[in-house]
Design an enzyme around this catalytic site. Structure first.
Site, PDB file in Angstrom:
ATOM      1  N   ASP A 123       2.467 -10.943  30.757  1.00 29.03           N
ATOM      2  CA  ASP A 123       3.109 -10.189  28.988  1.00 29.03           C
ATOM      3  C   ASP A 123       1.642  -9.799  28.700  1.00 29.03           C
ATOM      4  OD1 ASP A 123       3.778 -10.513  26.494  1.00 29.03           O
ATOM      5  OD2 ASP A 123       3.428 -12.123  26.144  1.00 29.03           O
ATOM      6  N   TRP A 141      -1.967  -2.432  30.536  1.00 27.32           N
ATOM      7  CA  TRP A 141      -2.150  -4.054  30.003  1.00 27.32           C
ATOM      8  C   TRP A 141      -3.128  -2.826  28.688  1.00 27.32           C
ATOM      9  CZ3 TRP A 141      -6.195  -6.595  30.400  1.00 27.32           C
ATOM     10  CH2 TRP A 141      -6.785  -8.124  29.535  1.00 27.32           C
ATOM     11  N   GLY A 142      -2.454  -3.483  27.496  1.00 30.46           N
ATOM     12  CA  GLY A 142      -4.083  -2.974  26.586  1.00 30.46           C
ATOM     13  C   GLY A 142      -3.746  -1.862  25.949  1.00 30.46           C
ATOM     14  N   CYS A 143      -2.645  -0.421  26.544  1.00 30.09           N
ATOM     15  CA  CYS A 143      -3.602   0.983  26.177  1.00 30.09           C
ATOM     16  C   CYS A 143      -3.011   1.627  25.083  1.00 30.09           C
ATOM     17  CB  CYS A 143      -2.483   1.256  28.028  1.00 30.09           C
ATOM     18  SG  CYS A 143      -3.814   1.631  29.115  1.00 30.09           S
ATOM     19  N   GLY A 144      -2.152   2.562  24.829  1.00 31.57           N
ATOM     20  CA  GLY A 144      -1.313   2.732  23.868  1.00 31.57           C
ATOM     21  C   GLY A 144      -2.311   3.224  22.550  1.00 31.57           C
ATOM     22  N   GLU A 191       6.240  -7.106  24.786  1.00 34.54           N
ATOM     23  CA  GLU A 191       6.252  -8.956  24.619  1.00 34.54           C
ATOM     24  C   GLU A 191       6.861  -9.236  23.919  1.00 34.54           C
ATOM     25  OE1 GLU A 191       3.382 -12.327  23.130  1.00 34.54           O
ATOM     26  OE2 GLU A 191       2.629 -10.452  21.823  1.00 34.54           O
ATOM     27  N   GLU A 192       7.597  -8.522  22.221  1.00 36.16           N
ATOM     28  CA  GLU A 192       8.590  -8.913  21.579  1.00 36.16           C
ATOM     29  C   GLU A 192       9.567  -8.701  23.011  1.00 36.16           C
ATOM     30  OE1 GLU A 192       5.729  -7.283  18.871  1.00 36.16           O
ATOM     31  OE2 GLU A 192       6.284  -6.517  21.110  1.00 36.16           O
TER      32      GLU A 192
END
Length: 577
Positions: free
Chosen positions: A354, A485-488, A372-373
């Protein structure tokens, strides 16, 4: 059936390619065969042109003149197929009997469960204490009279055949009078008006949710401890208990949880009452409420009410357990890379990452609608973690075992749509938990993109991933399903994040399935750099040193590419041998 789209992180804002296949299983099998063939050709081509093992001129009629070619090929065909990834379904975790310990709070009677497989609430004391969830039904001097008001209003709703949104609003405001002019129920009212009559069963559902919420004193007899920062601890609840807690969240009954003021008692915790979901109408809220209402429809129906357990484990990685990354001798683990598929479907049975917010669940009860949402909406039991999980620190994670998927969906963000019920057919383990594990780890938010290449930030992300990947208590360790993970919007470099997760997985001795969510370029480039590193026997420690060297190079030349830098350094090292 509607297609599925995914974001590459919980902060991603750009649209992704989606699957429009009519027969998902058949197409999946076809795709795996084609991918296997294509990957083999890509690997062969890459080895010939990039690794320096053998040039095209050395290969004739399918035979290599290089004496080490076949040996090298055997070593480098390391990118595996999805079917080769280890899953929880491959074997039962050796759990032993369910037990209550100092660090494991179990809210059902363990003796009855172990002997009769029944889910009776365990007896315990009501504690109005800062280390425990303060319950709406607490008999403390301050709360008893409020529960009298709450229960009276809920009983009134539960006794009716149909309940309007206006009735729900009036009940909630009755026991939250200070928020009368602050809380809006615009989204709930508009939702009720906009849903087609054929789907609008909510007037008959509201009384059932109220009846479920009223059972809290019967279903949860023991105080629920808070999963505080700096402490490894575990909570196991029944799915019925979770549904009752969420019914109370729906009716906004939890005390001391209605303000985000920095000085508030629960300022370090996510919101749990649903008032923020009910206000400020948007198309996103409509789809969120469709998913939430479907969940309550399922859990209030005797024929579909789930019967199992869910475990929430907060792990705090001690500083003595943090690896000295430059000294790690582990070789890279097996890797599956794909630009198609989804973590929660193709990754079923693996440890599913997640891409979390440090406040677990992110904007699930607000306007957020990214990875996640969405995960929390299709698995609403995850939302209860917000009740007791304090903000995650840099060396912490949350692992949820046994949650059930209730909904299908398509899209993300503004394109997200609830796509109907989902029948979760996951097997259950010895503790009656679905064989599903979800790992919540929060990445750093880099306002300045260059900051992520600093050594201390690389260390932070490595330790965060390793904390989740490590595995605990001698339980079976499935492989990991993850992605960008953690991009954008958090400005993470997908190449760097992929290598960080690959290193943490190798240290944890687990394989990695990496989903690029439509990013074909990342798939190919990651596959190529992985094959080169695997062929050359690059260890985790060696790769870490290369990342640290890259940090200096990146600050000298911001255009330098990480994968190109690693290739160049590996070839230079070979040339000096």
């Amino acid at each position: 059936m509607k297609s599925h789209k995914h974001n590459d992180s919980s902060q991603m804002k750009e649209a992704l390619q989606h699957d429009t296949q009519q027969n998902p299983q058949k197409e999946k099998e076809k795709h795996e065969k084609e991918q296997c063939s294509n990957d083999s050709r890509n690997q062969d081509s890459f080895l010939l042109s990039s690794s320096g093992i053998c040039s095209a001129e050395n290969v004739k009629d399918g035979q290599a003149e290089c004496p080490e070619f076949l040996q090298q090929m055997e070593r480098t065909l390391s990118c595996c197929q999805l079917k080769d990834m280890k899953r929880l379904q491959h074997g039962d975790m050796k759990l032993g009997p369910l037990r209550f310990t100092r660090r494991h709070t179990v809210l059902i009677d363990v003796d009855t469960f172990n002997s009769q497989r029944k889910f009776l609430p365990t007896k315990g004391r009501d504690l109005w204490h800062s280390d425990f969830v303060k319950m709406p039904c607490s008999q403390s001097a301050n709360q008893k009279s409020k529960w009298d008001v709450i229960s009276k209003k809920l009983k009134s709703l539960a006794s009716k055949k149909t309940v309007s949104v206006k009735d729900v609003e009036e009940a909630i405001i009755k026991y939250n009078p200070k928020y009368k002019d602050q809380w809006s129920f615009d989204a709930l009212h508009t939702f009720n008006k906009n849903i087609p009559d054929t789907e609008n069963y909510f007037k008959t559902l509201f009384p059932k949710i109220a009846a479920l919420a009223l059972k809290l004193p019967d279903f949860v007899n023991k105080a629920i401890p808070l999963l505080r920062k700096g402490q490894s601890a575990t909570i196991t609840l029944s799915q019925v208990q979770i549904s009752c807690l969420l019914a109370n969240a729906f009716f906004c009954t939890f005390p001391h949880r209605n303000t985000s003021n920095p000085t508030a008692e629960y300022a370090g915790y996510p919101t749990i009452n649903f008032n923020s979901l009910f206000g400020n109408w948007s198309e996103r809220k409509r789809e969120k409420l469709r998913a939430i209402m479907h969940y309550f429809k399922e859990v209030t129906d005797e024929s579909t009410r789930p019967k199992g357990l869910v475990t929430f484990h907060r792990e705090c990685l001690s500083y003595t357990d943090m690896p000295t990354w430059e000294s790690c001798k582990e070789n890279l683990s097996k890797l599956h890379i794909t630009s198609e598929g989804q973590i929660e479907l193709e990754g079923k049975g693996m440890l599913q990452v997640d891409f979390a917010n440090s406040l677990i669940g992110g904007g699930v009860l607000g306007s957020g609608l990214l990875q996640e949402e969405i995960l929390f909406l299709i698995n609403p039991e995850l939302i209860v973690a917000r009740l007791f999980t304090e903000k995650l620190e840099d060396n912490e994670c949350l692992i949820i075992t046994g949650s059930q998927q209730f909904s299908s969906y398509s899209g993300f963000g503004d394109s997200f749509e609830w796509a109907g019920p989902y029948e979760d057919q996951s097997e259950r383990d010895q503790w009656a938990r679905r064989k599903t594990q979800i790992l919540a780890i929060d990445a750093m938010n880099f306002r300045h993109c260059m900051d992520q290449y600093k050594r201390r930030h690389i260390n932070r992300e490595l330790n965060k991933a390793y904390c989740g990947f490590k595995g605990y208590d001698g339980h079976e360790k499935p492989d990991i399903a993850t992605g960008k993970w953690g991009c954008g919007a958090f400005n993470g470099d997908p190449q760097l994040k992929a290598l960080i997760q690959l290193m943490a997985a190798a240290k944890a001795k687990r394989g990695l399935a990496f989903f690029t969510f439509g990013d074909e370029y990342l798939k190919q480039s990651l596959q190529h750099i992985y094959e080169l590193m695997f062929t050359e026997g690059i260890t985790v420690g060696t790769l870490y040193k290369l990342l640290c060297e890259f940090s200096s190079a990146k600050h000298r030349d911001s255009d330098v590419d990480l994968f190109d830098f690693i290739k160049k350094n590996i070839r230079n090292s070979k040339s000096h041998l």
